[in-house]
Write an enzyme that holds these catalytic residues in place. Sequence first.
Site, PDB file in Angstrom:
ATOM      1  N   LYS A  41     -16.687 -35.255   5.896  1.00 42.15           N
ATOM      2  CA  LYS A  41     -15.737 -34.147   5.775  1.00 42.15           C
ATOM      3  C   LYS A  41     -14.362 -34.592   6.266  1.00 42.15           C
ATOM      4  O   LYS A  41     -14.247 -35.212   7.324  1.00 42.15           O
ATOM      5  CB  LYS A  41     -16.257 -32.964   6.597  1.00 42.15           C
ATOM      6  CG  LYS A  41     -15.452 -31.689   6.482  1.00 42.15           C
ATOM      7  CD  LYS A  41     -16.115 -30.603   7.335  1.00 42.15           C
ATOM      8  CE  LYS A  41     -15.388 -29.274   7.192  1.00 42.15           C
ATOM      9  NZ  LYS A  41     -16.059 -28.209   7.980  1.00 42.15           N
TER      10      LYS A  41
ATOM     11  N   SER B 167     -19.901 -22.952   7.947  1.00 48.79           N
ATOM     12  CA  SER B 167     -19.228 -23.998   7.167  1.00 48.79           C
ATOM     13  C   SER B 167     -20.109 -25.170   6.778  1.00 48.79           C
ATOM     14  O   SER B 167     -19.748 -25.948   5.909  1.00 48.79           O
ATOM     15  CB  SER B 167     -18.005 -24.516   7.936  1.00 48.79           C
ATOM     16  OG  SER B 167     -17.007 -23.527   7.986  1.00 48.79           O
TER      17      SER B 167
ATOM     18  N   SER C 162     -16.559 -24.361   4.994  1.00 51.01           N
ATOM     19  CA  SER C 162     -15.455 -25.280   4.792  1.00 51.01           C
ATOM     20  C   SER C 162     -15.902 -26.702   4.432  1.00 51.01           C
ATOM     21  O   SER C 162     -15.076 -27.515   4.000  1.00 51.01           O
ATOM     22  CB  SER C 162     -14.587 -25.327   6.053  1.00 51.01           C
ATOM     23  OG  SER C 162     -15.307 -25.806   7.167  1.00 51.01           O
TER      24      SER C 162
END
Length: 528
Positions: free
Chosen positions: A130, A229, A205
């Site tokens: 990420k 997320s 996210s």
Amino acid sequence: MALSLLEMVKLLVFKLVTGFFYMLYKIFAPSRSHLIGKKVPPVSDPLLLMSAKQLATKIRKKEVTSVEVVQAYIDRIQEVNPLLNAIVKDRFDAALQEAALVDKLVEEETDGEEVLEDRLPLLGVPLSVKESYAVQGMPYTGGLVHRKDVMATVDSPPVAWLKRAGAIPIGVTNTPELCMWGESHNHLYGITNNPYDLCRTAGGSSGGEGSILGGAGSVIGIGSDIAGSIRMPCFFNGIFGHKTTPGVVTSEHQYPPTTGRHEEYVSNGPMCRYAEDLVPVLRIMSGPNAHMLNLDEEVDLKTLRYFTIPNDSGAPLVYPVSQELIDLQKRVVERLEEDLGVKVEEVNFPELRHSVQMWNTYMGLPDKDGKQPEPFNVILGEPGRPVRPMWEFVKWLFGRSTHTFASIGLALQEMTCGKPSPFIIEQKEKLQKDMEELLGTDGVFLYPTHPRAAPITHHPLFRPLDFAYTGVINVLGLPVTQCPLGLNDQGLPIGVQVGAGKLQDRLPLAVALYLEKAFGGWKEPEAA
């Protein structure tokens, strides 16, 4: 269970809004409407259908080279990423060079395969990360246009530990601005698509991670989770993801940094296509704190106590759980009882109807030193002046804002927040006490991950509170694993989250292994 009149009215309103939005989508978004129902191509290389654990074993045994494995994933990313927009920056050349060094190490190793496995359990295995994690030499922007030139100068500790274990980062993946929305969209990189239907959301996210993993462009990845997320993208993209007990995996060198009491609610953890990779990756990510979780302790599933929580007891403005997910959770209950000989008890917590208010309240509380969390509009504007939400909204109307509507909306919403409600704090404390007493050290619970399968892109703007099913688990500080349980009639992934008491992460992780065998785990998009 029959729906009440209020629930029926609420469901009707939601369905009307959904239908209206879909009509507008088809009329005003022709550039994306052609994506409806389209998926990524099928997997053609069998190396892409092996777990990280299997790949590392084959590399150590010299049955395949790390270069071959890394190249297979590079080829797959080049095939699917133009459709997904999940990897926002690759490091293919560096990854191939590192893979060549791995193969040289394997050739020259004289101490034997077992020594290599102990020292380097992920030797030669590709890893996606990420973008909010610092990866040396890679973008470190938080999805903000004004940070487009910011590069990480160090590795975040979890990334460094995974690299030391032999994993090879192949790229960083998309997020929403400042990781604070349930859809991975920003004006720096664009929007990430779902591999099972390109017009649907990949979530956020950690949506870039979920998308590239679900599309077989990566085998293991890492994400962060403060409101769902990790779990929502894993649910939408048909993979496994674990929200660790807070405080175990460090958040050092992540952007944005935590402020206020956020460190108590944010969790970092593994995202994987195969359940057997969850524990090895989590053990490495935890670094010196791995001992806190006793991950090597064997779990006897037949001795655990099981509970199922069917819904949030009817929270206003949160979409009711779809019938297919209600039925799915019931099938999991039946399967557990049939296979393991256990009794799964249904429990309900009326306090869950206040999940959104609990999350909002606790995210706004000061830390132990009385310092308030950094306002969202301030972080949006750093290192410059704070963003003025109303002015930014006007700019957005004319297509002049560098921020997304979701971020502007969050900044506007934050302006309206009042003082913490004693009632909500009381409800949260009661829920915390009741759940901890219920679970103890041997209890696990089933709870919907989300009210519905992956919605159409941008549709979450019309139902922004559906994160309630994941966000409440963050403020409770419980570990939970999102488990894929197949595909629905539309070919979209569906699943359930399995939680446990604090520091009992090994329990839902063990249940995840069982559910993978019972329901088949990750399914190829083209297998729909």
